[in-house]
Write an enzyme that holds these catalytic residues in place. Structure first.
Site: not given
Ligand code: SAM
Length: 241
Positions: A98, A130, A153
């Site tokens: 995350e 990241d 996701d």
């Molecule tokens: C749509 S939400 C995930 C939903 C998750 N599947 C759930 O059940 O709640 C997207 C998540 O990915 C994280 N995120 C976005 N870009 C990212 C990256 N490059 N690396 C890690 N996490 C990331 C966001 O901060 C967010 O918490």
């Protein structure tokens, strides 16, 4: 599209600066929680059917008889995907990557109740990183970890990423890194808010098996989960980034 009752009480529980430099907001709306990044909706606790289905379908596609599975999840969000994996009888461990440290911290508070505090489960490790950088480093290691299911996701989909850098996850280089982390017979899955034919085509060029699962939503086009397995080949040389 998710709908909500506009008479519900809305409380902003946190407004912080996120890793991308913009506002990261946690709101409680009635009995539910919503996360926004730079004003863009990221995730809420209302439904989560397709986020769970991504994990269920990935585990269901593993070869029969496979012993306990290791799962990698990109994006903690509200924790529904991680909870689905932890609740599955064939899962041994769940690693989650995350980006936002605040999102992880929010699971210590009332948001954490939504997915029953996944981050405290001893089988679950949450890495604050990241995932693009994490994959580059991890896939490039001499002995990378292997996962039976890798579920991504982090975005609204391959054609609607939350950061420009996330675009790499859906390109040849990202797929190469992800493939390096797959155990033999392992399954890679991607969540998308809509079908993206060009991405499906890219997957079909690299994996012998590609399945597209459509999950109906209350309004609008179905959410789409892409499942890919049996990569044609993995080039170790292109994994160093
Ligand atoms: C749509 S939400 C995930 C939903 C998750 N599947 C759930 O059940 O709640 C997207 C998540 O990915 C994280 N995120 C976005 N870009 C990212 C990256 N490059 N690396 C890690 N996490 C990331 C966001 O901060 C967010 O918490």
């Amino acid at each position: 599209m998710k709908t909500r009752d506009t008479t519900e009480e809305t409380v902003t529980l946190a407004r912080v600066t996120g890793e991308t430099g913009g506002d990261l907001v946690l709101r409680r709306v009635g009995a539910h929680y919503e996360i926004y990044s730079n004003g863009v909706f990221l995730m809420d606790t209302r439904d989560g059917t397709s986020e769970r289905e991504m994990v269920r379908a990935s585990l269901g596609a593993l070869p029969p008889g496979r012993s306990l599975a290791r799962v990698l999840i990109g994006g903690l969000g509200v924790g529904f995907s991680a909870r689905e994996a932890l609740n599955h009888p064939r899962v041994a461990t769940v690693d989650v990557v995350e980006l936002e440290p605040h999102v992880i911290d929010w699971h210590d508070g009332e948001l954490g109740e939504a997915a029953d505090r996944v981050h405290l489960d001893p089988r679950c490790r949450v890495y604050n990183a990241d995932i693009v950088d994490w994959l580059e480093e991890t896939a490039g290691a001499a002995r990378p970890p292997r996962y039976d299911a890798v579920c991504l996701d982090t975005d609204n989909g391959p054609d609607w990423t939350v950061t420009e850098g996330n675009g790499r996850l859906y390109e040849a280089q990202g797929l190469e890194w992800l493939t390096r982390l797959l155990a033999p017979g392992g399954v890679l899955s991607f969540w998308s808010a809509n079908a993206v034919p060009a991405f499906e085509e890219l997957l079909r060029g690299r994996f012998a098996s590609v399945e597209v699962v459509e999950v109906p939503v209350a309004r609008g086009v179905p959410d789409t989960v892409y499942l890919a397995s049996a990569p044609y080949r993995v080039s170790a040389r292109t994994c160093s980034g």
